[in-house]
Structures are given as C-alpha cells and as structure tokens.
Scaffold this motif. Structure first.
Motif, mmCIF file in Angstrom:
data_model
loop_
_atom_site.group_PDB
_atom_site.id
_atom_site.type_symbol
_atom_site.label_atom_id
_atom_site.label_comp_id
_atom_site.label_asym_id
_atom_site.label_seq_id
_atom_site.Cartn_x
_atom_site.Cartn_y
_atom_site.Cartn_z
ATOM 1 N N TYR A 1 54.439 30.026 32.032
ATOM 2 C CA TYR A 1 54.110 30.837 33.209
ATOM 3 C C TYR A 1 52.600 30.931 33.405
ATOM 4 O O TYR A 1 52.117 30.876 34.518
ATOM 5 N N GLY A 2 51.872 31.127 32.305
ATOM 6 C CA GLY A 2 50.431 31.280 32.413
ATOM 7 C C GLY A 2 49.995 32.714 32.641
ATOM 8 O O GLY A 2 48.816 32.968 32.850
ATOM 9 N N ASP A 3 50.923 33.698 32.630
ATOM 10 C CA ASP A 3 50.514 35.099 32.754
ATOM 11 C C ASP A 3 49.845 35.575 31.468
ATOM 12 O O ASP A 3 49.056 36.514 31.493
ATOM 13 N N VAL A 4 50.200 34.928 30.354
ATOM 14 C CA VAL A 4 49.619 35.265 29.053
ATOM 15 C C VAL A 4 49.135 33.965 28.411
ATOM 16 O O VAL A 4 49.930 33.050 28.209
ATOM 17 N N THR A 5 47.835 33.849 28.128
ATOM 18 C CA THR A 5 47.313 32.669 27.431
ATOM 19 C C THR A 5 46.268 33.107 26.418
ATOM 20 O O THR A 5 45.571 34.096 26.638
ATOM 21 N N PRO A 6 46.149 32.390 25.286
ATOM 22 C CA PRO A 6 45.125 32.734 24.304
ATOM 23 C C PRO A 6 43.734 32.484 24.878
ATOM 24 O O PRO A 6 43.555 31.612 25.728
ATOM 25 N N LEU A 7 42.754 33.244 24.417
ATOM 26 C CA LEU A 7 41.395 33.135 24.942
ATOM 27 C C LEU A 7 40.413 32.564 23.921
ATOM 28 O O LEU A 7 39.471 31.882 24.283
ATOM 29 N N SER A 8 40.630 32.817 22.617
ATOM 30 C CA SER A 8 39.695 32.344 21.594
ATOM 31 C C SER A 8 39.947 30.870 21.297
ATOM 32 O O SER A 8 41.060 30.380 21.481
ATOM 33 N N PRO A 9 38.910 30.123 20.848
ATOM 34 C CA PRO A 9 39.100 28.696 20.525
ATOM 35 C C PRO A 9 40.209 28.471 19.507
ATOM 36 O O PRO A 9 41.059 27.601 19.711
ATOM 37 N N ILE A 10 40.244 29.280 18.444
ATOM 38 C CA ILE A 10 41.266 29.072 17.420
ATOM 39 C C ILE A 10 42.649 29.375 17.983
ATOM 40 O O ILE A 10 43.624 28.689 17.685
ATOM 41 N N GLY A 11 42.743 30.392 18.842
ATOM 42 C CA GLY A 11 44.015 30.710 19.502
ATOM 43 C C GLY A 11 44.482 29.563 20.374
ATOM 44 O O GLY A 11 45.663 29.227 20.385
ATOM 45 N N LYS A 12 43.546 28.945 21.102
ATOM 46 C CA LYS A 12 43.902 27.814 21.954
ATOM 47 C C LYS A 12 44.350 26.622 21.128
ATOM 48 O O LYS A 12 45.248 25.884 21.525
ATOM 49 N N PHE A 13 43.701 26.431 19.958
ATOM 50 C CA PHE A 13 44.096 25.340 19.070
ATOM 51 C C PHE A 13 45.544 25.530 18.611
ATOM 52 O O PHE A 13 46.364 24.611 18.699
ATOM 53 N N CYS A 14 45.869 26.745 18.154
ATOM 54 C CA CYS A 14 47.241 27.042 17.715
ATOM 55 C C CYS A 14 48.219 26.889 18.882
ATOM 56 O O CYS A 14 49.342 26.399 18.714
ATOM 57 N N ALA A 15 47.797 27.301 20.074
ATOM 58 C CA ALA A 15 48.665 27.188 21.241
ATOM 59 C C ALA A 15 48.942 25.731 21.575
ATOM 60 O O ALA A 15 50.054 25.371 21.963
ATOM 61 N N GLY A 16 47.927 24.870 21.402
ATOM 62 C CA GLY A 16 48.117 23.443 21.654
ATOM 63 C C GLY A 16 49.167 22.859 20.728
ATOM 64 O O GLY A 16 50.037 22.094 21.152
ATOM 65 N N ILE A 17 49.105 23.249 19.447
ATOM 66 C CA ILE A 17 50.097 22.764 18.483
ATOM 67 C C ILE A 17 51.478 23.289 18.860
ATOM 68 O O ILE A 17 52.476 22.569 18.786
ATOM 69 N N THR A 18 51.551 24.564 19.309
ATOM 70 C CA THR A 18 52.830 25.134 19.738
ATOM 71 C C THR A 18 53.415 24.333 20.901
ATOM 72 O O THR A 18 54.615 24.040 20.935
ATOM 73 N N ALA A 19 52.544 23.942 21.851
ATOM 74 C CA ALA A 19 53.007 23.161 23.005
ATOM 75 C C ALA A 19 53.567 21.816 22.558
ATOM 76 O O ALA A 19 54.592 21.347 23.080
ATOM 77 N N LEU A 20 52.907 21.186 21.554
ATOM 78 C CA LEU A 20 53.405 19.902 21.039
ATOM 79 C C LEU A 20 54.751 20.089 20.349
ATOM 80 O O LEU A 20 55.650 19.256 20.500
ATOM 81 N N ILE A 21 54.893 21.179 19.584
ATOM 82 C CA ILE A 21 56.181 21.486 18.939
ATOM 83 C C ILE A 21 57.257 21.660 20.014
ATOM 84 O O ILE A 21 58.405 21.273 19.831
#
Lengths: 254, 254, 254, 254
Positions: free
Chosen positions: C203-223
């Motif tokens: 949805y994009g209503d909630v997204t991580p803001l910190s670099p490390i959070g974005k890194f973890c989110a990227g891995i989550t998206a790949l999973i």
C-alpha cells in the motif's frame, strides 16, 4: 617450474582439477563483490560522510589487489588451458585484458572538482567490474536455454501485454482525461498508470477518481493477473520439460 | 507481367516463398508501429509543444505511404493467393479494404476548433491501425488454444475471485463503513479497495484505519495470493500439456 | 399432466434433458446476478440519489419474480428427480426452501428510520442470494479436488508464510520501532506493514525511513516473491497432475 | 509403571501409537501458539491499556503450564523412544532442555523500569518459543527437498534479479539523480525504489517524476514480472517432478 604450474592451477579456472573455484579465484570473486558494494555505498553521502579516508584507502587497497591479479594472469598466460601457447604481449592487448586495465583505472582517486555527472558516470563504470563474475559461471546456460526455446511464446505474451497496455491506457484517457488531466490528460500519462496497474506494482501516485474510471481500473487490475500468469505459466512448462528431458537422457545413458 | 508477379510476391504475404515477411511488408509493419507510436505521443502536449510542424508533416508522410500501399494492394488483388480471381472493384468494397480507407482518413489534418472529445476519439481511432498487424501473425493460435481448452477452469477461478471480491468488500464495509465512510461507506467503494488488494496491485489511496479493519485487510491480502496463484497454475499446467502433446505427435510422425 | 412434465423439465435442473441450463433457470440465474448487482449499487448514495423510486420498484419486481419461482418449485417438488416422491409440505420446510423464503423477506421495503448498522446488515444479507448460484454448478469439484489433494503442502507453505511474517515484523519492530513508533512501534503494527510487503500488495501507507530499515524491507520484499511462488508452484503441479490423470484414464477407457 | 508408560505415550511424540499428536501434545501446541499470540499483542499499547492485570496473570498461567510440561518431560526422559536409556540429569543439561528453561524465564514479570530496548528484546525472545512447534513437524521435508534440488537454478535466478536490481538502480540514478535527489540522488536510494518495483510491491513513496524516468520505470516494472515468474516456474517444475516421482515409486511398489 613447479611454482608456475601451481600458480596456473590457482589462477586459471580451466587448469583447476578440483570442483568449484580455486582459493585464489574465490578470493578474487569476493574482492569483486566487495568493491562493487563499496562503489554502490560511495554514491550515498549519508553513508560516506565522516569516513572519506576509509573509502580513499579501500580504493587504493582494491587497486593493489586487482593490479597484482592482472600481473599474475599475464605471467601465467602462456601456460593457461584457456588460450594455449599465447604470447604474453598478445594476451595483454586482448579485449578482456584491456577491459581489466580500464577497470583498474576507475579505482584511481577521482578529483571532486570534476562536474557532478562525470563523477557519477565514472563511479557507475566501476560497477562494470562485477560483470567479470560471469566469466566463472557456466550453469546459466540451462536456464537461458529453457527461456530461449520458448522465445516465440514469451514474445507473443509480451505483445499481448503491450496491446492490453495500449487499450487500457486509451480507455482511461477517454474516461478520466477531462476530469483528471494531470494524471490521465494524454495517452503517455495514462500508460504510466496502466503499466503500474498491469504489472501489479501499483505505486498509487496516480489513481482514477470517477466511479466509471475506478470500474475500468478494476478490470485493468484483473487483466494484470493474466499478464503475470501468462509468462509464469510458459516458463513453468519450459522448465518442467527441460527437467523431464534431462531425466530421460540420464535413463538412456544407463 | 514479371513486375506484377514480383509485386504480388512482395505485397501478398501468402505469395512470398521465403520465410518471414517480405521487405515490403516488413517496412509496412514498421510504418504501422511508428505511426501508432506517433499517435500516442501526439496526445501529450508536453512532448508536442514546439514541434507542431513535425507532427503535421509526419501525418502527411504516413498518409502518402499508406495510400500507395492501398493502391498497390488493389492493383495486385486479382493475382493474390489469398482471394484468387477476385475483381479489383469487389476487393475495394471488402470490409478490410474499407477499414483501411477509414484508417487513412484519420491521418487527415484535424481542425483544432472541433470539441476536445471529438478530437480525442479521432486520435484514438488512429491507433486501430495497429490491429492490422495481427493479420500477419499466425503463432498466436497455440497460446490461445491452450487458454481456450482451460476456459472452464479459468472461468471458475474468475468466479471464485468475484465471490471473494464480494465477501471481502462486504466485510470491510461492515467493519470500517461507519468510522471511515469516505473509503468504505458503501460496497462499491469497498470493492475499489478490495480489487486493488486481491490483485496485489495495492495503490494505497484507500486503506483501513482501525485494528480490526487492518486484520481483515491482512487476510484479504493473503487470499489475494491464491487469486493470483490459481490462474497461473491452470495456465502452467495447460502449456505443459500442450508442449507434451506436440512432442508426442513429433515422435509418432518419425 | 403434459404441462407439469414440461414445467418440471424447465424448473428442475436434473430433469432437463439437454446440455446446460433450461431457459427458465437461465432467466433465474440472470435475475439473481442482477438483484445482487442492485443490492451492491444500492449501498452507494452517490449512485442512488435521484432514483429512489427506481430501486423501490426493482425490489418489488424481484420480490414478485422470486415468489413465483418459489411457488413453482413447491408445485413441481413431487415430480423432481432431485428428491423423488417428496411431499410438497416437507419440501416447504426443507432448509434450502426456508433459506429461499428468508431471502425473499430481504426484498421487502426497509424503513429508513432503523439504525444504520441494522439497515446495512439487512442489505448485506440480501447478497446471500447469490450463493444459490452454486447449486447449479458442478464443475467446481475438479478444481477443489486438486487443491484438496495438496492441502498438506499448501498448509505448510501457509505456515512458512506465517513464520516469515512474524520474523520480518519482529525485525522491523526492533530496527524502526524507536525512530518510527507510529508505524513500527509494536509487533502488530509492524505486521500490518509486513503482510502488505510479503504479499507484494505494498500500500505504501507505512514504509521504513531509516537506511537499515529500508535494507531489511528490501529483503522482506524479496522473500515475498518466494511466498507468492510457493503456492503457485504447488497448484501448477497439482493441476498438471490432475490433467495428466484425466488423459490417462481416457486412454484406458478406449 | 502403567502410569509411567501412559505418560510416556502422551508426552513423547515417538511413543504415541496413533496417528497425529497425542491430546497432551495438542494442548501444548495450542498453548505455545496462544502464548506467542499474547506476546505479539502485548507489544501494542492500544490493545493492552486497561488490561495490565490480564496479561500479568496470563503470563503466570503459561509459566505454570510450561513448567509442569518441562518437569514431566524430565521425568519420562529414561523411557522415551527419542533418546533411549538417557540419564535424567543428562537430559536436563541437553541444549533443547536448556532452551526450554531459558524460554520459561521470559514469562517472569518484567520490570517496567528497564530501558525500553531491553524490554523489547526480552519480549521478542519470548516468541522463540514458537520454534518448538517445528519439533513436531515432519512433512516439511518434502517441500524443502524440492526446493533444495533446484538450489542452483534458484540461486541463478536470484543472481539475475540482483544484477537487474543493480542495472535498473544505476539507470534511474543517472536519469533522475539530478532532478530528484531526495529519491534517486545515490545508488542505494535508487535501489530502494528498484527493489519495490522489481518485486511488484510498489509502495509509491518514491516514484520518478520526469518522462524519461517514468519510461525507464515502466520497463523496470515489466522486468519485475520476469523476476517473479522465474522462481515460480522453477518451483512449479520442481514440485511437478517430485509428485511424478512419488507416483512412479508407488506403482513400482505394487
């Protein structure tokens, strides 16, 4: 002579008798990945600020490592299985070696006085190093063969996707173009929305506002499932066939 | 007579002895795609401003090219393999030829004084030209046959998707309808959210706000995986079967 | 007697000798879909305002149509193939008939003075009518059988998805919980983000803001790709097997 | 002795003669899931406020339940099929038992005076309990075997995804980096957008603004379909093969 033979076995992948890569090539692979990672991180000021020295010295380190590697490759060139009996000078002016030298140049410290775009392009060029990894890789062929065999079907499903992209863009352009000109006022603008919807990406920066526009968008989203399902189905069937064939060949051999 | 035979071979796809399309038809295909691309770009004022003359003359150029093509097709009509011994006049009043004439009319310069919607509709009509490409395409049948064979299963999975769309919309309408009337105040409004979620598009313009609404939305998103997986699985199995059959037939022939 | 036999053939699906549905049942199906569509539209004030009379009279019309249908079904009950020799009174108190009567009640005009939630619930109940469509449907079983056979594998892939949902939520809760408490301040909040990412809804209503959070989110998206791929692959294999089996049985019969 | 034998059958999964889990282990599974669910809910202040006593006493209850379970497992250790003839003391210092004791500690009431991150980490650790569920699960192996067999192909498709991630990030960094520095000003920033697009998640918090950037993004979204289709196709083929093999083995046994 014994040392040259050992070096050749370590450096030339084809001369390595054991499975996988030699310790030397494993280390080089690791260094390539690490330097690529560094080149990516280097472009982000938030991550580099405060550590300019670290990146400077890492660049020097990689410059030394890859220079030694290149010199060793040139030294063992005449003993390599890959191009037997080659002259060292000839090896030096072969395209791959020239590319390696070009890559080495990208590790030289870059003056910050250069215009921003030039610095950016040089940085990007550094990442080309990673392409050297593909030289070590042979297993790609099976996947690519399966994809290649179904080239016609995949192109047709791509063509169908393009036609549906066009049709849905025109639909939304006609339906929402007047009431929502910022988002759907032209077919290229509507295509930006349509491609995000058909691929199920759905950024949400552009969405229809009128009830009829939302109805058409809903149908577009449903069509998107088909556009994802088509190539997936084709690839699944192609891989299935490739494995089946490999199994049958194995039975015939026994 | 030799020139007529050569022209027929060039223009009539069935008379072309070699593989693929003749140079003439390749050029016409290219011109169709280019003119379609131009018609798309023409609708975007940002891209056209400053170059009104370019688009005007390109339209004239395409008008000339497609007019010559039409005249040549009429000339070789009696020698064509497609409809042997046809009268030139009869060919001119056949539906495909009339459509071609209609398409030619869309290249005529359009007065900007016409109401916007009329201009838009005319522009859109120009894109119908691209449909002529399908005349050259024969490979589509294999894909369409596979899809057609599984029509029943695909319709059922579509029906299941529709039922789930309804159920999840009603759920969110009941749960969020009162607290979030702008987004979920009616079933059609909830359906807009539900279709974006079930197809995994996820625009994010409408999202539930209450904890229970988010819980139901999470379940809807999980169901969405199934709705994407179902038709993909059906198509994968259908393509797999079609390839298997083609292989078996090949073995029987030998 | 001839009229009763004809009526039975028209109304009772099992007594209809030809393929598909009888004209009478086709009409009833159409009426069910139409009345469901109307019940959906009715909940949206934007679409109903100005036409309150239309919806009032359409409700009356559907009430009359479905009342006549019910009376006819009761009349032909003793001659039906579905439950041979049944008493008309017994048929009237069978669960399906009682449900039909209940559904008829939902077409009665609803007083607008009732509290909003009650009206909403009654409206929703009207949509249950559509469930009657499933009575006519027999082809569903093949799809459901394939899914049922792979129940264990599908549950395991669901379990894996749940575990990954938990793990990625905890990860983002730890990484972004302090700096972004509104979005990731608790595990349930992080789960809302995680389910949207793992199902690739985004949805994009909630997204991580910190670099490390974005890194973890990227891995989550790949999973997330794996979580979509798993059930799709299982279903594709299940359908493939079901078709294979149906084909083999056909060969054995000949 | 009879009671010990009965207890062993109930507590030790391998000693249970009937299918599935014994009533005791079913209850323990249920308690593990419930306590995990509680640990998740506990992190959300909105859900816990007003009920601090409930969560306190539930923690005590789970502490008692899992303590009794642990004592029973230690008591029946010498009679278990899993590790026959083991000393009770030795069982107590085995890694699994120590983990169980550690898990029990997490149910102790946590002082709210501890720094927030420590409390958070302790709470998260409680959820590790759920990992104990996997001890009861044996069916996972079939799925994991299929995935494991195609490890090479899956890694290659992952590698291709990584390369495409890099290429599309660099593309958008070059195209949008200057005009949209907040979103595309460095390669890591562009990668955040690229991973959301290639996995078809599409948050929409970052989108290209220039026409050329949107064109490149559209192509990236189309590539994303392939990145989802590749592993799905590989898994579908792998599962298909595993079922085929299981069926053939069954035929050979008869």
């Amino acid at each position: 002579m014994a040392i040259t033979a050992r070096l050749t076995a370590q450096i030339d992948p084809q001369s390595w008798q054991h499975e996988g890569l030699s310790p030397f090539n494993k280390f080089i692979c690791f260094a390539i990945i690490l330097s690529t990672f560094m080149a990516i991180v280097e472009t982000e000021p938030v991550l580099t600020q405060g550590y300019p020295q670290v990146f400077f010295w890492l660049n020097i380190l990689f410059l030394v490592i890859f220079s030694i590697e290149l010199l060793l490759r040139i030294y063992i060139a005449p003993y390599s299985h890959n191009h037997p009996g080659i002259n060292r000078l000839r090896f030096m002016i072969s395209p791959w070696t020239l590319l390696d030298i070009l890559v080495l140049l990208t590790f030289m410290p870059v003056s910050e006085d250069l215009p921003l775009l030039i610095i950016r392009l040089i940085r990007v060029f550094r990442i080309i190093r990673v392409s050297r990894l593909t030289r070590f890789n042979h297993s790609l062929s099976l996947l690519f063969n399966s994809v290649n065999k179904r080239k016609t079907e995949l192109s047709i499903s791509f063509l169908i996707a393009m036609v549906l992209l066009l049709v849905t863009s025109i639909l939304l352009y006609l339906v929402e173009g007047t009431s929502n000109p910022e988002s759907f006022g032209s077919i290229p603008r509507a295509m930006w929305w349509s491609i995000a919807t058909l691929t199920t990406v759905g950024y949400g920066d552009v969405t229809p506002l009128s009830p009829i526009g939302k109805f058409c968008a809903g149908i577009t989203a449903l069509i998107g499932i088909g556009i994802v399902a088509m190539p997936t189905g084709i690839l699944a069937a192609a891989f299935s066939e490739a494995y089946q064939q490999a199994k049958e060949e194995k039975i015939h051999h026994n």
